[in-house]
Design an enzyme around this catalytic site. Structure first.
Site, PDB file in Angstrom:
ATOM      1  N   HIS A  98       8.834  43.126  15.467  1.00  0.00           N
ATOM      2  CA  HIS A  98       9.584  43.007  16.703  1.00  0.00           C
ATOM      3  C   HIS A  98       8.899  42.080  17.699  1.00  0.00           C
ATOM      4  CE1 HIS A  98      12.480  43.273  19.762  1.00  0.00           C
ATOM      5  NE2 HIS A  98      11.479  43.423  20.585  1.00  0.00           N
ATOM      6  N   TYR A 118       9.245  37.963  20.507  1.00  0.00           N
ATOM      7  CA  TYR A 118       8.851  37.521  21.862  1.00  0.00           C
ATOM      8  C   TYR A 118       7.816  36.407  21.785  1.00  0.00           C
ATOM      9  CZ  TYR A 118      11.525  41.578  23.063  1.00  0.00           C
ATOM     10  OH  TYR A 118      12.541  42.484  23.155  1.00  0.00           O
ATOM     11  N   HIS A 138      23.205  38.046  15.191  1.00  0.00           N
ATOM     12  CA  HIS A 138      22.353  38.295  16.368  1.00  0.00           C
ATOM     13  C   HIS A 138      21.195  37.301  16.426  1.00  0.00           C
ATOM     14  CE1 HIS A 138      19.455  40.295  19.003  1.00  0.00           C
ATOM     15  NE2 HIS A 138      18.629  40.470  17.992  1.00  0.00           N
ATOM     16  N   PHE A 139      20.495  37.135  15.296  1.00  0.00           N
ATOM     17  CA  PHE A 139      19.265  36.356  15.475  1.00  0.00           C
ATOM     18  C   PHE A 139      19.489  34.845  15.472  1.00  0.00           C
ATOM     19  CE2 PHE A 139      18.428  37.721  10.895  1.00  0.00           C
ATOM     20  CZ  PHE A 139      18.383  36.482  10.306  1.00  0.00           C
ATOM     21  N   HIS A 140      20.688  34.405  15.111  1.00  0.00           N
ATOM     22  CA  HIS A 140      20.920  32.967  15.273  1.00  0.00           C
ATOM     23  C   HIS A 140      21.246  32.603  16.722  1.00  0.00           C
ATOM     24  CE1 HIS A 140      20.689  32.881  10.923  1.00  0.00           C
ATOM     25  NE2 HIS A 140      20.565  31.576  11.011  1.00  0.00           N
ATOM     26  N   ARG A 153      24.397  41.911   4.842  1.00  0.00           N
ATOM     27  CA  ARG A 153      23.566  40.715   5.009  1.00  0.00           C
ATOM     28  C   ARG A 153      22.806  40.467   3.713  1.00  0.00           C
ATOM     29  NH1 ARG A 153      18.166  42.214   8.596  1.00  0.00           N
ATOM     30  NH2 ARG A 153      17.709  40.041   8.111  1.00  0.00           N
ATOM     31  N   ARG A 154      22.172  39.302   3.602  1.00  0.00           N
ATOM     32  CA  ARG A 154      21.284  38.980   2.484  1.00  0.00           C
ATOM     33  C   ARG A 154      21.944  39.231   1.136  1.00  0.00           C
ATOM     34  NH1 ARG A 154      15.496  41.482   4.575  1.00  0.00           N
ATOM     35  NH2 ARG A 154      14.822  39.548   5.520  1.00  0.00           N
TER      36      ARG A 154
HETATM   37 FE1  HAS Z   1      16.516  41.142  18.071  1.00  0.00          FE
HETATM   38  C1  HAS Z   1      16.904  42.299  14.836  1.00  0.00           C
HETATM   39  C2  HAS Z   1      16.944  44.313  19.268  1.00  0.00           C
HETATM   40  C3  HAS Z   1      15.882  40.053  21.294  1.00  0.00           C
HETATM   41  C4  HAS Z   1      15.376  38.168  16.831  1.00  0.00           C
HETATM   42  N1  HAS Z   1      16.225  40.372  16.198  1.00  0.00           N
HETATM   43  C5  HAS Z   1      16.464  40.999  14.991  1.00  0.00           C
HETATM   44  C6  HAS Z   1      16.140  40.117  13.918  1.00  0.00           C
HETATM   45  C7  HAS Z   1      15.673  38.956  14.498  1.00  0.00           C
HETATM   46  C8  HAS Z   1      15.738  39.130  15.917  1.00  0.00           C
HETATM   47  C9  HAS Z   1      15.154  37.739  13.757  1.00  0.00           C
HETATM   48  O1  HAS Z   1      16.943  47.141  18.187  1.00  0.00           O
HETATM   49  C10 HAS Z   1      16.334  40.412  12.426  1.00  0.00           C
HETATM   50  C11 HAS Z   1      15.129  40.996  11.772  1.00  0.00           C
HETATM   51  C12 HAS Z   1      15.414  41.224  10.314  1.00  0.00           C
HETATM   52  O2  HAS Z   1      15.468  40.243   9.545  1.00  0.00           O
HETATM   53  O3  HAS Z   1      15.671  42.377   9.931  1.00  0.00           O
HETATM   54  N2  HAS Z   1      16.492  42.008  19.931  1.00  0.00           N
HETATM   55  C13 HAS Z   1      16.714  43.311  20.200  1.00  0.00           C
HETATM   56  C14 HAS Z   1      16.629  43.545  21.640  1.00  0.00           C
HETATM   57  C15 HAS Z   1      16.328  42.334  22.206  1.00  0.00           C
HETATM   58  C16 HAS Z   1      16.227  41.381  21.129  1.00  0.00           C
HETATM   59  C17 HAS Z   1      16.819  44.827  22.368  1.00  0.00           C
HETATM   60  N3  HAS Z   1      15.810  39.440  18.907  1.00  0.00           N
HETATM   61  C18 HAS Z   1      15.598  39.202  20.243  1.00  0.00           C
HETATM   62  C19 HAS Z   1      15.028  37.903  20.424  1.00  0.00           C
HETATM   63  C20 HAS Z   1      14.873  37.365  19.164  1.00  0.00           C
HETATM   64  C21 HAS Z   1      15.371  38.342  18.227  1.00  0.00           C
HETATM   65  C22 HAS Z   1      14.647  37.308  21.743  1.00  0.00           C
HETATM   66  C23 HAS Z   1      14.315  36.056  18.732  1.00  0.00           C
HETATM   67  C24 HAS Z   1      13.870  35.111  19.515  1.00  0.00           C
HETATM   68  N4  HAS Z   1      16.888  42.934  17.225  1.00  0.00           N
HETATM   69  C25 HAS Z   1      16.976  44.126  17.886  1.00  0.00           C
HETATM   70  C26 HAS Z   1      17.120  45.214  16.919  1.00  0.00           C
HETATM   71  C27 HAS Z   1      17.106  44.662  15.656  1.00  0.00           C
HETATM   72  C28 HAS Z   1      16.955  43.224  15.881  1.00  0.00           C
HETATM   73  C29 HAS Z   1      17.243  46.655  17.190  1.00  0.00           C
HETATM   74  C30 HAS Z   1      17.205  45.384  14.307  1.00  0.00           C
HETATM   75  C31 HAS Z   1      18.586  45.405  13.850  1.00  0.00           C
HETATM   76  C32 HAS Z   1      18.749  46.050  12.508  1.00  0.00           C
HETATM   77  O4  HAS Z   1      19.491  47.035  12.436  1.00  0.00           O
HETATM   78  O5  HAS Z   1      18.151  45.600  11.514  1.00  0.00           O
HETATM   79  C33 HAS Z   1      16.097  42.085  23.693  1.00  0.00           C
HETATM   80  O6  HAS Z   1      14.840  41.487  23.872  1.00  0.00           O
HETATM   81  C34 HAS Z   1      17.180  41.259  24.294  1.00  0.00           C
HETATM   82  C35 HAS Z   1      17.044  41.151  25.795  1.00  0.00           C
HETATM   83  C36 HAS Z   1      17.822  39.973  26.314  1.00  0.00           C
HETATM   84  C37 HAS Z   1      18.654  39.969  27.342  1.00  0.00           C
HETATM   85  C38 HAS Z   1      19.383  38.711  27.697  1.00  0.00           C
HETATM   86  C39 HAS Z   1      18.827  38.034  28.945  1.00  0.00           C
HETATM   87  C40 HAS Z   1      19.499  36.721  29.166  1.00  0.00           C
HETATM   88  C41 HAS Z   1      18.879  35.595  29.607  1.00  0.00           C
HETATM   89  C42 HAS Z   1      19.679  34.339  29.745  1.00  0.00           C
HETATM   90  C43 HAS Z   1      20.320  34.253  31.095  1.00  0.00           C
HETATM   91  C44 HAS Z   1      21.150  33.030  31.153  1.00  0.00           C
HETATM   92  C45 HAS Z   1      21.499  32.395  32.258  1.00  0.00           C
HETATM   93  C46 HAS Z   1      22.295  31.181  32.109  1.00  0.00           C
HETATM   94  C47 HAS Z   1      21.087  32.873  33.583  1.00  0.00           C
HETATM   95  C48 HAS Z   1      18.900  41.182  28.135  1.00  0.00           C
HETATM   96  C49 HAS Z   1      17.444  35.578  29.983  1.00  0.00           C
HETATM   97  C50 HAS Z   1      23.150  30.880  33.283  1.00  0.00           C
HETATM   98  C51 HAS Z   1      23.739  29.556  33.067  1.00  0.00           C
HETATM   99  C52 HAS Z   1      24.894  29.148  33.555  1.00  0.00           C
HETATM  100  C53 HAS Z   1      25.411  27.796  33.242  1.00  0.00           C
HETATM  101  C54 HAS Z   1      25.733  30.031  34.395  1.00  0.00           C
HETATM  102 CU   CU1 Z   2      13.189  44.133  17.095  1.00  0.00          CU
END
Ligand code: HAS
Ligand code: CU1
Length: 577
Positions: free
Chosen positions: A243, A247, A394-396, A457-458
């Protein structure tokens, strides 16, 4: 003439002379270029995966091409190469250059260039070592390793050397910062260095799980020194790292979103204190959450899974802070350009600038990626999405955009800054980032949708009997996924055309002519601790925060891992593909 340095440590004599700055830039350049060469190979395999999820099996066609037949022998070998190169190699090499260069530059510390080169060559040797079994189909274990699928020991040893090299980069940056603290008592760490050091400290604690798994379990097992391996223990150690590694991929992009993107957009960073708080929270809460990948695993108590779930929700907070902060910075930029209105300002951003546009698009897609992450993390929803096509969806739009698209967009100024070369074919840069964004969004819609329908998946499902998929009525998401592979291929070809032409062009300028786009802050921090706000003072002791992170991690992992070690199950290995 060289203008030195763009990010001076407040009130100190220059430590980075011209020669060491040039040397440091060269190491950083090697890291960045190696990263993108890995990405180039990795993304070229991507369309095969996307077509698979459109029901089109391109692997028999690949097998007819002699050169490719041996290195992409099966769907699973292709998927392993795709995942390892894009998610593990590209990210680690880029970050090792980016977060070596920026903190040392911000601290104005002269590094040991010999040591920096040593870590680069060590990482490369690790990569090449791991590449041999990967390409020989001796390590088709996907990027999560997951024993009892078994790879050649050479693969695990190469991977271990690569990760060890990244820890040496971490050590170099952290020690440089500790030295700086000694010579600058009472001063606040410059914000870019703060973010870099926090990221490296987090990675050191995060890597403990993977290092223990690979060195303690997988290498002895694959060498035949132990009778078998415990899959549950190995998975748990993997996700200790697995996990927070996300980050380790994300925070280097956040460094840019906070510190550089505001200036590129013509505005200012909203609040330095808030940026520091976000990184401090990531340092403490990134690691103790890995069980959210193991809700479906047996022999782990629901109580610990639930605790990890709540900690996962906590680690979403610094990303929500970031969303607020970067949106404020962008609005500030648009206001400076005459933009007004609740959302009307968005049009006034500098959409002609490919570097800014790529990063803002990466942020937009990450809103959906983050929201999906919260769904994955919810114990109640996880059974619906776990192990389905939803997860690659999700991860793409997390690592594939927030990280990769940001890094791509950053190179549009970073490569000229490191090399003195001018960006070639700049008119292709803008469509490349738009197409990457569009392709990833299409892929995400297609895959999330298929996942909800129950598509696993996979799975080499394009080679399976199609009746079951036809009955699912998923023609639309399958088509979207297939189209996305083509869009992404075009985006990648445009991007790499720009990058490679730039790298191969002659050096034209003094590299410093392209300055690091360091942003001013609307609410800056005082350079001295005495004058700084309570927030800045309390987030400054990064080593103490790292200690708290380690303690919390041990608290939520030792009671889970202890019983697994006590009831160790040695399972023999399998070679499936
Ligand atoms: Fe994830 C699975 C939960 C973030 C990558 N994640 C994965 C896998 C990858 C991955 C590669 O809880 C697959 C692993 C595998 O092969 O089995 N993930 C989360 C959660 C977050 C999260 C809670 N993941 C990421 C990030 C990744 C990433 C970052 C890569 C860089 N993920 C999971 C969970 C799994 C999971 C489970 C397991 C699933 C399963 O069942 O197998 C959090 O960190 C997300 C928080 C993010 C936010 C969004 C904030 C938004 C921002 C942008 C603001 C944009 C603005 C634009 C202001 C709350 C900062 C404005 C612009 C204008 C023009 C208006
Ligand atoms: Cu995770």
């Amino acid at each position: 003439m060289t203008t030195l340095p763009a990010l001076p440590a407040p009130g100190t004599p220059s430590g980075l002379d011209t020669a060491s700055l040039t040397g440091l830039k060269r190491v950083a350049q090697y890291y960045v270029v190696t990263a993108f060469l890995a990405l180039l190979i990795g993304v070229l395999i991507g369309p095969l995966q996307a077509l698979n999820y459109a029901g089109i099996d391109a692997y028999p066609a690949v097998a007819r091409i002699p050169l490719l037949r041996n290195i992409i022998g099966s769907y699973y070998q292709g998927l392993t190469l795709h995942g390892v190169l894009n998610a593990l190699v590209f990210t680690q090499f880029f970050t090792s250059g980016w977060l070596l260069y920026l903190p040392l530059r911000a601290l104005d510390v002269r590094p040991s260039l010999n040591f920096a080169w040593f870590t680069y060559w060590m990482m490369l040797v690790g990569l090449l070592t791991a590449a041999v079994p990967l390409l020989r189909n001796d390590a088709t274990v996907l990027y999560t390793f997951y024993p009892p699928m078994e790879a050649s020991p050479v693969f695990y040893i190469g991977a271990a050397v690569m990760v060890a090299a990244s820890l040496l980069v971490a050590g170099q940056v952290i020690l440089a910062w500790i030295g700086w603290k000694r010579t600058h008592p009472g001063q606040v760490t410059p914000v870019v260095a703060y973010m870099g050091v926090a990221t490296w400290l987090m990675w050191v604690i995060a890597a403990l799980g993977l290092v223990t798994e690979v060195v303690g379990l997988l290498i002895p097992w694959s060498l035949g020194l132990t009778a078998g391996v415990d899959p549950l223990l190995a998975r748990t150690l993997f996700w200790w790292t697995g996990h927070p590694i996300v980050y380790f991929w994300l925070l280097p992009a956040y460094v840019s979103w906070y510190a550089f993107l505001p200036r590129q957009a013509g505005g200012r960073l909203a609040s330095e204190g808030l940026a520091r708080l976000a990184f401090a929270l990531f340092l403490v809460f990134s690691v103790p959450v890995g069980l959210h990948h193991q809700y479906a695993d047996p022999n782990i108590s629901s109580a610990w899974k639930t605790i990890h779930m709540f900690l996962t929700f906590l680690v979403a907070v610094p990303s929500l802070l970031t969303a607020f902060s970067v949106a404020a910075a962008l609005e500030d930029a648009a206001h400076a350009r005459g933009g007004r209105g609740v959302l009307g300002w968005v049009r006034f951003l500098n959409w002609r600038d490919a570097s800014m546009t790529g990063q803002v698009l990466a942020m937009v897609s990450f809103i959906f990626g983050g929201a999906g992450g919260i769904v994955n993390a919810s114990y109640a929803f996880a059974p619906i999405v776990h192990n389905t096509a939803w997860i690659p969806g999700h991860f793409h739009i997390t690592v594939g955009t927030a990280t990769t698209l940001s890094f791509m967009a950053i190179t549009f100024w970073l490569v000229p800054h490191l090399t003195g070369k001018r960006l070639q074919s700049p008119r292709l840069a803008l469509p490349s980032v738009w197409l990457w964004f569009a392709g990833m969004m299409l892929f995400a819609v297609g895959m999330h949708w298929q996942g909800l329908a129950g598509v696993p998946r996979r799975s080499h499902l394009s080679a399976a009997s199609q009746g079951v998929y036809d009955a699912m009525q998923i023609a639309v998401p399958r088509a979207l996924t297939g189209i996305s592979g083509v869009v992404l291929l075009i985006a990648a070809l445009l991007y790499f055309w720009v990058l490679l032409r730039t790298l191969l062009s002659p050096r034209m300028d003094d590299p410093e002519a392209t300055a690091i786009p360091t942003s001013d802050a609307i609410s800056p921090s005082s350079p001295t601790l005495a004058g700084a706000s309570a927030l800045v003072r309390r987030t400054e002791p990064l080593l103490a925060l790292a200690g708290a992170a380690l303690l919390l991690t041990l608290l939520v992992y030792l009671p889970v891992i202890g019983p697994m070690i006590a009831a160790y199950q040695a399972v023999p290995g399998h070679r499936l593909w």
